[in-house]
Each structure stands twice: as structure tokens, then as C-alpha cells.
Design an enzyme around this catalytic site. Structure first.
Site, mmCIF file in Angstrom:
data_model
loop_
_atom_site.group_PDB
_atom_site.id
_atom_site.type_symbol
_atom_site.label_atom_id
_atom_site.label_comp_id
_atom_site.label_asym_id
_atom_site.label_seq_id
_atom_site.Cartn_x
_atom_site.Cartn_y
_atom_site.Cartn_z
ATOM 1 C CG ASP A 45 -6.417 16.360 -31.797
ATOM 2 O OD1 ASP A 45 -5.201 16.163 -31.642
ATOM 3 O OD2 ASP A 45 -7.102 17.079 -31.037
ATOM 4 C CE1 TYR A 73 -7.234 23.974 -35.642
ATOM 5 C CE2 TYR A 73 -6.626 26.086 -34.696
ATOM 6 C CZ TYR A 73 -6.277 24.821 -35.135
ATOM 7 O OH TYR A 73 -4.976 24.421 -35.050
ATOM 8 C CG ASP A 87 -11.897 14.800 -28.274
ATOM 9 O OD1 ASP A 87 -12.343 13.681 -27.954
ATOM 10 O OD2 ASP A 87 -10.732 14.951 -28.689
ATOM 11 N NE ARG A 180 -7.699 17.939 -28.156
ATOM 12 C CZ ARG A 180 -6.736 17.291 -27.494
ATOM 13 N NH1 ARG A 180 -7.049 16.441 -26.553
ATOM 14 N NH2 ARG A 180 -5.468 17.497 -27.791
#
Length: 317
Positions: A45, A73, A87, A180
Site C-alpha cells: 500500500d 511486517y 488504516d 489492515r
């Protein structure tokens, strides 16, 4: 200036900056290397940073063959808020006071490890009925999405500020996991909602962040005339596959798309060790992939696949 460097091939390991789409990064690399054939492995993203392998030249043909590695992550989150994008960049849908201590948070996190079902977010590239979800979301539409299994190998709470209800966690997960959505689901389980505030991918496609360069570093290498030398050779991304070294005559056959008899091939090399048995031995599974090299010059020719008593061409590079 033109696109004169069409012969450039390899993989550029980049640390994607925030604010860039993965497509934006490809466009920058096209300009740096003056070549049209550029693609990326593993979309990030715009708000996310981190590992983004950029495939250049003939390497773009390997996009659908790159081994499906787990990803890691580091994600920032804030409790007590939900948004339409899941988000912090989205429109706020709800806000509430939060009274969650670290013990309660860690207890909920334990329920999100292992194989879980996850519904793709509306703001994603998943297609439903031939249309991308993010296109529908931008029109204000929401459609039914099927939940799919993903695996969260580990979920570690790195930081948590109980006063401001925000923190940082590290997630090691399977391909196709939406962080997310993971944060949103954790917020739902806590009863207060949650949104992703930052995201950094530290490992993907077997590549760790310490091996990646920033765009600024890539530009500096370009200015010094050494950027091309920083490209990783394509075979490096297939290192988990055993290697087969073939003769000059066999290389000609392979390059021309012909099959090779397993009984005539030397034993493969696995983790740098030459095996004692040839490829026609039962210990090597059917349909398994192999890196194929020319013995004469150690040149990577492509990937072969074992089929019964022969090695067939999977992809030539």
C-alpha cells in the site's frame, strides 16, 4: 535518450518509501535504468514501506514463478478508532474511549495465531465479479467477500502505550494476509475497534530488509554509474530449488525447448552439496522444480520441472 538498455536483467531490492505506490516505484526504476520491462513482486500500500523486489528485463517473466515465502511486517496500530480503509489514511467511522491493558491485548493476540479466516478489505486489489474491490469502494459500494484461510505464524507485541491506546506489533504470516484486516479484527475482538497506523515489510520472497536499498541510494548508485551492478541475478530468488548442471549439447536442447532424459543428467546440487543419486531416483518428487545451469560457463538457463523420466522446460530466461 531512449530506452537503450533493453539488455538489463535482474532484481533490484528496494526499500519502498511511504507515499509511493508499487507502480510508482516501478516508474522511477524505469527512468533510472532506461528500460521498459520493469515489474514488482508483492504489492505494498502507498502508506507502507519496506521490502519490494523490482524485477527488470527478462526477470519480469519470473513473476508468476517466484516461490511463495512467508512475509514479516512491523505494524503500528491505534485502538478505539475505525476507518473505511481499515488504516489511518481513511475516513473515520467510529471513535470510542479505550480501557485495554497489556495483558488483555496479549490475550486477544493469542487467538489470532495459527490458521484463521480473513475477509479481504474493500480497499484491496481482490476481484469480485470481474471488478477490483478498491474500484467499487471508491464508488461508495460494499459487496460480499468470501473469507479465506491465512496463517499467522507469530504475532508479537513490541510496544503498547496504554494511555494513548497505540502500539507496535510484529507479524509473520502467509502470502495473502492483509495486516489492515488483522488489526481491524483484533479491534473487533477487543470491542473498541482498531486501525493500522503504519506498516513496514521486513521480509518477503526470502529477502530481508537489510539487503534492500532506498530510492535515494539507488539514485546515488545511478549517478555514480554503478546501479546496474547492484541488480541481483535472477537465479538468486530461486535458490530454494536444487541446481542441475548440464552439458553444452544439453544446454542447446534446453534453450530450444527440448526435454532432457533424467538418466543422462548429473545428480543435482542441493544446498551446495552434490547428491549421489541422479534425478530419476524416487527421492526426487515428480513436478519438482530445478534451476538449470550450463556447466561450461555456469550460466543460468531457466527452470526445469521433473516429469516421469525427463526434465521439461518450465521457463527459459
Amino acid at each position: 535518450m531512449g530506452w537503450q538498455n533493453s539488455a538489463i536483467n535482474g532484481i533490484l531490492l528496494l526499500d519502498k518509501p511511504s507515499g509511493f505506490t508499487s507502480f510508482d516505484v516501478c516508474a522511477v526504476v524505469r527512468g533510472m535504468l532506461h528500460t521498459k520491462k520493469v515489474g514488482h513482486s508483492g504489492t505494498l500500500d502507498p502508506m507502507a514501506t519496506g521490502v519490494l523486489p523490482i524485477l527488470v528485463g527478462s526477470a519480469t517473466r519470473a513473476l508468476d514463478l517466484i516461490p511463495s515465502h512467508d512475509k514479516t511486517y512491523v505494524a503500528g496500530f491505534r485502538l478505539g478508532i475505525t476507518t473505511d480503509t481499515l488504516d489511518i489514511t481513511g475516513n473515520i467511522l467510529s471513535e470510542c474511549d479505550v480501557n485495554v491493558n497489556i495483558e488483555e491485548l496479549e490475550e486477544v493476540l493469542r487467538h489470532f495465531t495459527g490458521t484463521i479466516m480473513q475477509t479481504p478489505p474493500m480497499y484491496s486489489a481482490v476481484s469480485v465479479g470481474g471488478k477490483k474491490l478498491y474500484d467499487l469502494a471508491r464508488q461508495g459500494l460494499e459487496v460480499e467477500r468470501e473469507a479465506r484461510p491465512v496463517t499467522i505464524h507469530s504475532l508479537t507485541l513490541e510496544e503498547y502505550d496504554v494511555v494513548n491506546a497505540c502500539g507496535l506489533l510484529t507479524a509473520s504470516c502467509s502470502k495473502g494476509t492483509y495486516i489492515r484486516t488483522l488489526i481491524d479484527d483484533i479491534g473487533k475482538a477487543l470491542g473498541c475497534g482498531a486501525a493500522l497506523t503504519s506498516l513496514r515489510r521486513t521480509e518477503a520472497s526470502g529477502i530481508t530488509i537489510d539487503r534492500c536499498m532506498t530510492l535515494a541510494e539507488a539514485q546515488e548508485y545511478k549517478d555514480n554509474g554503478i546501479l546496474e551492478s547492484k541488480l541481483l541475478s535472477l537465479d538468486k530468488i530461486f535458490e530454494e530449488y536444487p541446481a542441475v548442471y548440464i552439458s553444452e549439447n544439453q544446454a542447446v536442447r534446453f534453450i530450444n525447448g527440448a526435454t532432457l532424459a533424467l538418466e543422462r543428467l548429473q545428480p543435482p546440487v542441493i544446498n551446495g552439496v552434490r547428491q549421489s543419486e541422479r534425478l530419476n531416483a524416487e527421492k526426487y518428487p515428480q513436478d519438482s522444480l530445478y534451476r538449470v545451469y550450463s556447466r561450461a560457463d555456469n550460466k543460468f538457463l531457466g527452470l526445469g520441472v521433473k516429469k516421469t523420466d525427463e526434465l521439461r522446460v518450465k521457463k527459459r530466461f
